[in-house]
Write a protein that holds these residues in place. Structure first.
Motif, mmCIF file in Angstrom:
data_model
loop_
_atom_site.group_PDB
_atom_site.id
_atom_site.type_symbol
_atom_site.label_atom_id
_atom_site.label_comp_id
_atom_site.label_asym_id
_atom_site.label_seq_id
_atom_site.Cartn_x
_atom_site.Cartn_y
_atom_site.Cartn_z
ATOM 1 N N ILE A 1 0.841 -1.204 0.000
ATOM 2 C CA ILE A 1 0.000 0.000 0.000
ATOM 3 C C ILE A 1 0.873 1.250 0.000
ATOM 4 O O ILE A 1 2.100 1.167 0.101
ATOM 5 N N ASP A 2 0.245 2.404 -0.080
ATOM 6 C CA ASP A 2 0.943 3.666 -0.355
ATOM 7 C C ASP A 2 2.002 4.023 0.681
ATOM 8 O O ASP A 2 3.014 4.647 0.348
ATOM 9 N N ASN A 3 1.762 3.657 1.953
ATOM 10 C CA ASN A 3 2.732 4.034 2.987
ATOM 11 C C ASN A 3 3.877 3.036 3.116
ATOM 12 O O ASN A 3 4.680 3.124 4.039
ATOM 13 N N GLY A 4 3.958 2.085 2.172
ATOM 14 C CA GLY A 4 5.064 1.136 2.149
ATOM 15 C C GLY A 4 4.806 -0.163 2.895
ATOM 16 O O GLY A 4 5.657 -1.059 2.873
ATOM 17 N N THR A 5 3.661 -0.288 3.513
ATOM 18 C CA THR A 5 3.344 -1.508 4.254
ATOM 19 C C THR A 5 3.041 -2.641 3.283
ATOM 20 O O THR A 5 2.234 -2.493 2.370
ATOM 21 N N LYS A 6 3.697 -3.787 3.494
ATOM 22 C CA LYS A 6 3.446 -4.958 2.653
ATOM 23 C C LYS A 6 2.244 -5.708 3.222
ATOM 24 O O LYS A 6 2.197 -6.024 4.413
ATOM 25 N N MET A 7 1.273 -5.973 2.373
ATOM 26 C CA MET A 7 0.026 -6.600 2.794
ATOM 27 C C MET A 7 -0.074 -8.021 2.256
ATOM 28 O O MET A 7 0.431 -8.332 1.170
ATOM 29 N N GLU A 8 -0.731 -8.866 3.026
ATOM 30 C CA GLU A 8 -0.976 -10.253 2.636
ATOM 31 C C GLU A 8 -2.405 -10.616 3.007
ATOM 32 O O GLU A 8 -2.803 -10.459 4.160
ATOM 33 N N VAL A 9 -3.179 -11.049 2.027
ATOM 34 C CA VAL A 9 -4.581 -11.404 2.248
ATOM 35 C C VAL A 9 -4.796 -12.834 1.780
ATOM 36 O O VAL A 9 -4.321 -13.213 0.707
ATOM 37 N N LYS A 10 -5.495 -13.620 2.595
ATOM 38 C CA LYS A 10 -5.760 -15.014 2.255
ATOM 39 C C LYS A 10 -7.264 -15.263 2.163
ATOM 40 O O LYS A 10 -8.042 -14.649 2.883
ATOM 41 N N SER A 11 -7.637 -16.186 1.303
ATOM 42 C CA SER A 11 -9.026 -16.591 1.162
ATOM 43 C C SER A 11 -9.068 -18.110 0.982
ATOM 44 O O SER A 11 -8.318 -18.663 0.169
ATOM 45 N N ILE B 1 -4.347 -3.896 -10.535
ATOM 46 C CA ILE B 1 -5.617 -3.341 -10.076
ATOM 47 C C ILE B 1 -5.523 -1.822 -10.123
ATOM 48 O O ILE B 1 -4.430 -1.262 -10.228
ATOM 49 N N ASN B 2 -6.647 -1.158 -10.044
ATOM 50 C CA ASN B 2 -6.665 0.304 -10.177
ATOM 51 C C ASN B 2 -7.672 0.897 -9.189
ATOM 52 O O ASN B 2 -8.709 1.448 -9.594
ATOM 53 N N PRO B 3 -7.411 0.784 -7.885
ATOM 54 C CA PRO B 3 -8.374 1.288 -6.892
ATOM 55 C C PRO B 3 -8.554 2.799 -6.994
ATOM 56 O O PRO B 3 -7.651 3.519 -7.436
ATOM 57 N N GLU B 4 -9.737 3.231 -6.585
ATOM 58 C CA GLU B 4 -10.019 4.661 -6.548
ATOM 59 C C GLU B 4 -9.467 5.279 -5.263
ATOM 60 O O GLU B 4 -9.015 4.569 -4.361
ATOM 61 N N GLU B 5 -9.500 6.590 -5.185
ATOM 62 C CA GLU B 5 -8.989 7.288 -4.004
ATOM 63 C C GLU B 5 -9.755 6.848 -2.753
ATOM 64 O O GLU B 5 -10.948 6.605 -2.784
ATOM 65 N N SER B 6 -9.044 6.764 -1.636
ATOM 66 C CA SER B 6 -9.653 6.330 -0.377
ATOM 67 C C SER B 6 -10.772 7.279 0.053
ATOM 68 O O SER B 6 -10.690 8.495 -0.167
ATOM 69 N N PRO B 7 -11.821 6.743 0.695
ATOM 70 C CA PRO B 7 -12.924 7.592 1.158
ATOM 71 C C PRO B 7 -12.508 8.637 2.182
ATOM 72 O O PRO B 7 -13.223 9.622 2.375
ATOM 73 N N PHE C 1 -5.604 1.115 0.312
ATOM 74 C CA PHE C 1 -4.968 2.061 -0.604
ATOM 75 C C PHE C 1 -5.415 3.484 -0.309
ATOM 76 O O PHE C 1 -6.573 3.723 0.029
ATOM 77 N N ALA C 2 -4.498 4.419 -0.436
ATOM 78 C CA ALA C 2 -4.807 5.829 -0.185
ATOM 79 C C ALA C 2 -5.187 6.534 -1.485
ATOM 80 O O ALA C 2 -6.331 6.922 -1.699
ATOM 81 N N GLY C 3 -4.228 6.703 -2.366
ATOM 82 C CA GLY C 3 -4.485 7.394 -3.624
ATOM 83 C C GLY C 3 -4.980 6.461 -4.713
ATOM 84 O O GLY C 3 -4.858 5.234 -4.612
ATOM 85 N N ALA C 4 -5.539 7.051 -5.758
ATOM 86 C CA ALA C 4 -5.993 6.272 -6.908
ATOM 87 C C ALA C 4 -4.795 5.929 -7.797
ATOM 88 O O ALA C 4 -3.770 6.609 -7.794
ATOM 89 N N GLY C 5 -4.924 4.849 -8.566
ATOM 90 C CA GLY C 5 -3.855 4.491 -9.492
ATOM 91 C C GLY C 5 -3.608 2.999 -9.553
ATOM 92 O O GLY C 5 -4.147 2.222 -8.759
ATOM 93 N N GLU C 6 -2.799 2.609 -10.537
ATOM 94 C CA GLU C 6 -2.528 1.195 -10.750
ATOM 95 C C GLU C 6 -1.574 0.632 -9.697
ATOM 96 O O GLU C 6 -0.635 1.300 -9.266
ATOM 97 N N ARG C 7 -1.849 -0.604 -9.287
ATOM 98 C CA ARG C 7 -0.991 -1.329 -8.338
ATOM 99 C C ARG C 7 -0.810 -2.749 -8.846
ATOM 100 O O ARG C 7 -1.717 -3.327 -9.448
ATOM 101 N N GLU C 8 0.334 -3.313 -8.557
ATOM 102 C CA GLU C 8 0.599 -4.698 -8.949
ATOM 103 C C GLU C 8 0.334 -5.630 -7.784
ATOM 104 O O GLU C 8 0.714 -5.347 -6.643
ATOM 105 N N VAL C 9 -0.317 -6.743 -8.083
ATOM 106 C CA VAL C 9 -0.668 -7.733 -7.060
ATOM 107 C C VAL C 9 -0.229 -9.105 -7.552
ATOM 108 O O VAL C 9 -0.334 -9.407 -8.752
#
Length: 402
Positions: free
Chosen positions: A75-85, A124-130, A97-105
């Motif tokens: 994510i934008d502040n440099g934190t590495k995230m891991e999500v499992k399903s 992915i291309n999330p929109e700006e955070s609420p 995610f904070a700002g809008a824009g493309e991210r690699e996953v």
């Protein structure tokens, strides 16, 4: 003798079994299933981009050893995230995610032996955070005894509005007045301040530690003080609700007992709505707010505030010369009020924020343009059960008696 030997032999066997079991502790963290095969990758990937997050949907591989799907991203502040399903689901929510824009996953399939597939790289291309829309709506201003903080949070984002002031070194530091909420209509007050200028800085932070810009403002609070409850007295008028069921009088709202039965004021059940009561403040007061602590209804699951006989919709009226016949001809309406549960949860359900909000007491502001009044009358239109009966633990009035 034979029985004694058998007992001792049994004890020795048990001890040996325990020792043997303990000697295998080095293997306790190994997978339960040992299968060296590499799982297949997910396929048919689709992405739904939203504010501050993206939902990734996919088709699971047909692999009996599949345990879960894992996504890794930054994510934008440099934190590495891991999500499992788990293999019971076919989607992942990638949040933070904070700002809008493309991210690699990267997506990998993981087997029961904790063996990972080759990663599938997606964009992915999330929109700006609420939180940034919340910041755009953020307003602060002077209030009686402090300041108000107001903002719109339509997506009910879990966030903190950090209220900061300068310390002795001139650095901005957070105070105990920061606001933690997930309600949609945010309105909070900071009280207990003198009528001097204060410099404040406010920023909004989400649970991923993303932050917005900072709002700086100088605030000069409006004078108010608590009107001593020793001055209050009941002023029953014709038409006010009877209290014959329990006989608990108005004085129980001023005894400093905020939770204990039977130290409450409660009206009778039978009469239809509205239910009203009248208070004499002992002198004319420029009223700033009326604070009411609802009576918590005790249940096996704990205390509930938004339930049964607590007021939900009501009016507050003011007068200096009440007509003794109980009509409202000599009264001026000061406001229409409604208790809104911060979480928006249905009846009999409440969040930790709901509970904290109610335990602190509900503040009902009086228009600053209203003149001084000695008498106030509260008319309950509807309780949380849809009737008129009302129950109040404590009540206080604040304002300027000068």
């Amino acid at each position: 003798m034979k029985n004694l030997i058998l007992k001792r032999l049994f004890i020795v066997v048990c001890i040996t079994t325990i020792i043997a079991s303990c000697s295998q502790d080095d293997n306790t963290n190994e997978p339960l299933f040992v299968d060296g095969s590499v799982p297949e990758q997910v396929s048919n990937i689709t992405v739904i981009n939203e504010a501050g997050k993206s939902t990734v949907k996919y088709s699971l591989p047909k692999d009996k050893n599949l345990l879960y799907i894992k996504a890794t991203y930054t994510i934008d502040n440099g934190t590495k995230m891991e999500v499992k399903s788990s293999y019971y689901k076919n989607s992942l929510i990638l949040d933070g995610f904070a700002g809008a824009g493309e991210r690699e996953v990267e997506l990998v399939s993981v087997s029961r032996s904790e063996i990972e597939s080759e990663p599938v790289k997606i964009t992915i291309n999330p929109e700006e955070s609420p939180i940034f829309d919340v910041f755009k709506s953020l307003k602060i201003g002077p209030d009686f005894g402090g300041l108000f903080v107001e903002a719109d949070n339509p997506k009910r984002k879990e966030l903190a509005i950090l209220v900061m002031q300068k310390d002795d070194n001139g650095d901005w530091v957070t105070t105990g007045n920061s606001i933690y909420t997930s309600t949609n209509d945010i309105f909070r007050t900071v009280r207990g301040l003198d009528t001097i200028n204060y410099d404040f800085a406010l920023t909004i932070r989400d649970r991923f530690l993303n932050t917005t810009d900072t709002l700086f403002q100088t605030i000069k609070p409006i004078y108010e003080t608590e009107i001593p409850r020793s001055q209050y007295a009941g002023y029953p008028l014709p038409g006010d609700a009877p209290t014959n069921d329990f006989g608990f009088g108005l004085d129980r709202m001023f005894d400093n007992n905020f939770i204990g039965w039977p130290r409450i004021y409660i009206t009778d059940a039978a009469p239809p709505a509205p239910h009203s009561f009248t208070i004499d403040l002992g002198a004319e007061v420029k009223i700033s707010r009326v604070k009411i602590w609802d009576y918590p209804q005790g249940t096996a699951a704990g205390y509930f505030y938004y339930w049964q006989f607590n007021m939900r919709k009501f009016e507050i009226w003011g007068s200096n010369n009440p007509n003794p016949d109980g009509t409202y001809d000599s009264w001026n309406k000061l406001g229409d009020y409604e208790v809104i549960k911060p979480s928006g949860l249905p009846l009999t359900q409440q969040s930790a924020e709901d509970l904290e909000f109610a335990q602190d007491g509900f503040n009902w502001p009086i228009p600053i343009t209203a003149p001084k009044y000695r008498y106030i009358r509260i008319k309950n239109l509807e309780n949380w059960s849809g009737g008129g009966r009302l129950a109040i633990a404590e009540m206080r009035v604040y304002g300027d008696p000068r």
